[in-house]
Each structure stands twice: as C-alpha cells, then as structure tokens.
Write a protein that holds these residues in place. Structure first.
Motif, PDB file in Angstrom:
ATOM      1  N   UNK A   1       0.815  -1.214   0.000  1.00 16.49           N
ATOM      2  CA  UNK A   1       0.000   0.000   0.000  1.00 16.49           C
ATOM      3  C   UNK A   1       0.851   1.267   0.000  1.00 16.49           C
ATOM      4  N   UNK A   2       2.118   1.133  -0.333  1.00 22.48           N
ATOM      5  CA  UNK A   2       3.022   2.279  -0.257  1.00 22.48           C
ATOM      6  C   UNK A   2       2.697   3.301  -1.350  1.00 22.48           C
ATOM      7  N   UNK A   3       2.697   4.608  -1.011  1.00 18.68           N
ATOM      8  CA  UNK A   3       2.382   5.656  -1.996  1.00 18.68           C
ATOM      9  C   UNK A   3       3.312   5.667  -3.204  1.00 18.68           C
ATOM     10  N   UNK A   4       4.557   5.224  -3.050  1.00 11.18           N
ATOM     11  CA  UNK A   4       5.502   5.276  -4.162  1.00 11.18           C
ATOM     12  C   UNK A   4       5.170   4.290  -5.285  1.00 11.18           C
ATOM     13  N   UNK A   5       4.282   3.330  -5.018  1.00 13.74           N
ATOM     14  CA  UNK A   5       3.933   2.363  -6.060  1.00 13.74           C
ATOM     15  C   UNK A   5       3.213   3.029  -7.237  1.00 13.74           C
ATOM     16  N   UNK A   6       2.618   4.175  -6.996  1.00 14.60           N
ATOM     17  CA  UNK A   6       1.942   4.881  -8.077  1.00 14.60           C
ATOM     18  C   UNK A   6       2.750   6.022  -8.644  1.00 14.60           C
ATOM     19  N   UNK A   7       4.001   6.132  -8.239  1.00 14.83           N
ATOM     20  CA  UNK A   7       4.845   7.244  -8.673  1.00 14.83           C
ATOM     21  C   UNK A   7       5.409   6.979 -10.068  1.00 14.83           C
ATOM     22  N   UNK A   8       5.357   7.973 -10.992  1.00 23.14           N
ATOM     23  CA  UNK A   8       5.959   7.803 -12.316  1.00 23.14           C
ATOM     24  C   UNK A   8       7.457   7.508 -12.183  1.00 23.14           C
ATOM     25  N   UNK A   9       7.998   6.624 -13.019  1.00 17.96           N
ATOM     26  CA  UNK A   9       9.406   6.214 -12.900  1.00 17.96           C
ATOM     27  C   UNK A   9      10.385   7.378 -12.923  1.00 17.96           C
ATOM     28  N   UNK A  10      10.099   8.411 -13.741  1.00 12.34           N
ATOM     29  CA  UNK A  10      11.043   9.523 -13.841  1.00 12.34           C
ATOM     30  C   UNK A  10      11.084  10.379 -12.574  1.00 12.34           C
ATOM     31  N   UNK A  11      10.032  10.298 -11.753  1.00 11.21           N
ATOM     32  CA  UNK A  11       9.992  11.073 -10.508  1.00 11.21           C
ATOM     33  C   UNK A  11      10.426  10.254  -9.287  1.00 11.21           C
ATOM     34  N   UNK A  12      10.542   8.950  -9.467  1.00 11.49           N
ATOM     35  CA  UNK A  12      10.783   8.070  -8.326  1.00 11.49           C
ATOM     36  C   UNK A  12      12.078   8.384  -7.576  1.00 11.49           C
ATOM     37  N   UNK A  13      13.229   8.574  -8.242  1.00  9.03           N
ATOM     38  CA  UNK A  13      14.462   8.835  -7.484  1.00  9.03           C
ATOM     39  C   UNK A  13      14.352  10.032  -6.545  1.00  9.03           C
ATOM     40  N   UNK A  14      13.692  11.107  -6.991  1.00 10.25           N
ATOM     41  CA  UNK A  14      13.564  12.293  -6.165  1.00 10.25           C
ATOM     42  C   UNK A  14      12.596  12.134  -5.011  1.00 10.25           C
ATOM     43  N   UNK A  15      11.719  11.124  -5.104  1.00 10.98           N
ATOM     44  CA  UNK A  15      10.721  10.921  -4.056  1.00 10.98           C
ATOM     45  C   UNK A  15      11.192   9.961  -2.966  1.00 10.98           C
ATOM     46  N   UNK A  16      12.233   9.167  -3.230  1.00 11.05           N
ATOM     47  CA  UNK A  16      12.667   8.161  -2.256  1.00 11.05           C
ATOM     48  C   UNK A  16      13.028   8.773  -0.908  1.00 11.05           C
ATOM     49  N   UNK A  17      13.656   9.939  -0.934  1.00 10.56           N
ATOM     50  CA  UNK A  17      14.116  10.560   0.313  1.00 10.56           C
ATOM     51  C   UNK A  17      12.971  11.114   1.154  1.00 10.56           C
TER      52      UNK A  17
END
Length: 308
Positions: free
Chosen positions: A179-195
């Motif tokens: 159920x993690x929110x990052x599962x719906x994150x676009x791949x190009x935005x994922x690195x910046x959202x990990x932190x």
C-alpha cells in the motif's frame, strides 16, 4: 508383567505388514511366514494391548479405530528405529559438526534449504550458524573458528589468503509494502521521491552497503534523513511492512515476500546492481567432511556441479 514388555519387534512388524496389505495371507507371504503364525502374532499383540486392532472379513482385514490409533504410533516408531540402526551401521551418528558463517544476504533462502538438505542426508550432523558482518565472519574463518562462510563476499576487502567460490550472481531490490504511496509514482519522478520516506539500509562499512550506496548514487536518489541501518532481515522486513519505509534488500531476503505478494518492487535505475554470492573457505586448514558435504549441497542447490 507390564504389557509393554510383552510387545516385541515381531509384533510391530507383523501389525504394520497386515495393515499395509489389508490381508493376513498377503502379509504372511511378504513376511515369509505362515498364515497361522501371523494370526497368532496379531492375537498376542491384541491381548497385550487389550484392544481389537482389525476387523476380519471375507475380503481381508480393516483397521478398527484402535488399530488406526496404534498405527499412528507404531509406524513412526519403527521408522525411527530403522533410521537409528542405519545410522549406527554407517557411522552416520559420527557425522560431526559444521561451523558455518552466514551473511544476511543468504540467511532467508539459501542457508535454510542447504541445512534441510544436509540433515536429510546426514542424521547425526550438528550445524551451528553464526551471523554478522563479512569482516567479522571472515576473521573467524581465518582463525579456523568457522569451517565456511556463505554470502555476498566477492567484493569484500577481507578475502586475502582465503578461497572464494562463486555460486550465483545476486541483485539488490528496492521494495515497499503493497500500500506504499511510491507504487503509483511515475518512474522519472521516483528517485527524487525516495528521500521523502524512511529507508532501510545495510550497516555502514559492509560490502552490501557499498552496493546500496552505489545504487542510490547511480539512480540519482538521495539518502533520506530517517534511516534504519541493520543486517537483520527479520527487523528490516517487519519495519518495512509496518511503516512507509523503502528497503534496499538482497534478493534472498525478499524472494518469498515478493512471490506471496507481501512486498512490491520499485523499478529504479541501477536496480539490477549486485554482487556475487558464494562460499569462502580457508586453504590453510584441512577441510572437514561436513564442510565438504556443505559445499556439495550449496553447489547442488545453486546449479554449480563443479567448483569454479
């Protein structure tokens, strides 16, 4: 006289054969004795137990409720006795001890399977497994306090004087709960959202942590302010499942959870970065027979039929 003292091996053998055959005549043929001898042995056993074990009919015999209950006791008892006799005849009980060091990268899948395989083949083998960082375990191997060390070791700076055998290539995975929110994150935005989320990482100054740091660097992701640093897969898994954490984990640690759908993998550039999982031995010490059995089992489980 205690009725237990009147029950002999021949009674158990006869009972089990009759139960297996469903016929006194067929049991007599299998045991190479006469039908009256089988019937007499069964009567003696039933008298000792004060229970009727079989119903006799024109088509053969069937177990009574008491017979079924006794079967669940007699069958395993005879199997255990046969295994014990076999171990004495083959000196299996003298199998000795295996002292194994296991890194967290292999403690969830490979090592349990290897132990199960060894115990199925060598009844008397005692296996002790010690965990910890590679530097610590390799130090114990060098001082002959361990027989072998298994894990992601190929890049360790502490291999000097030791022999490393490659078993398979490993890859780090970046996983979160379902159920993690990052599962719906676009791949190009994922690195910046990990932190934005807590991260679970291996301990500093370990080989696997170097790989994890390289993965973050190559993908362009930053190190979050909130981190759990541990080599315990149990702790890392529990924390990841109960929090919005991102776990950079060895494949072995999360393989089962990915298959069962408990964890999901994030597609991150550099995702396949990994190392070589193998087994390390000390050529300066003579290899024990249990250590050789362990090497053979590891090669069999990983598809390596010959040393590399």
């Amino acid at each position: 006289m205690n009725p237990d003292n009147r029950i002999k091996l021949r009674h158990l053998n006869c009972f089990l054969e009759v139960a297996r055959q469903g016929s006194i005549q067929r049991a007599a043929d299998a045991l190479a004795i006469s039908q009256p001898a089988v019937s007499k042995t069964l009567r003696e056993l039933e008298d000792s137990l004060d229970s009727k074990l079989f119903e006799r009919g024109r088509q053969g015999v069937t177990l009574t409720d008491a017979g079924n209950a006794f079967l669940h006791v007699a069958g395993p008892s005879m199997q255990a006795l046969r295994r014990g006799i076999q171990s004495l005849r083959t000196d299996e009980y003298k199998a000795g001890e295996l002292r194994l060091g296991a890194l967290s990268s292999v403690e969830t899948q490979l090592v349990p399977k290897m132990i199960h395989l060894l115990h199925s083949r060598h009844l008397g083998l005692r296996i002790s497994v010690l965990g910890g960082p590679a530097a610590y375990l390799l130090g114990l191997l060098r001082s002959a306090e361990l027989d072998l060390v298994v894990g992601r070791l190929s890049d360790s700076p502490h291999l000097a004087g030791l022999h490393f055998e490659h078993l398979y290539g490993d890859a780090l995975k970046v996983v979160v709960h379902t159920q993690h929110p990052l599962l719906g994150c676009p791949p190009e935005l994922l690195p910046g959202r990990l932190s934005d989320y807590p991260m679970v990482l291996p301990l500093p100054d370990t080989t696997i942590r170097q790989h994890a740091d390289s993965l973050l660097l190559q993908s362009g992701a930053g190190l979050p302010a909130t981190c759990l640093e541990t080599l315990s897969n149990t702790l890392a898994r529990s924390y990841t499942l109960c929090a919005h954490a991102v776990w950079i984990a060895p494949r072995d640690a999360i393989h089962g959870d990915l298959e069962q759908g408990n964890l999901k993998s994030l597609e991150l550039d550099g995702h396949t970065l990994g190392g070589s999982v193998g087994v390390c031995s000390n050529p300066a010490t003579s290899q024990s027979l249990p250590a050789q059995w362990c090497l053979d089992a590891l090669r069999e489980l990983t598809g390596n039929s010959t040393p590399t």
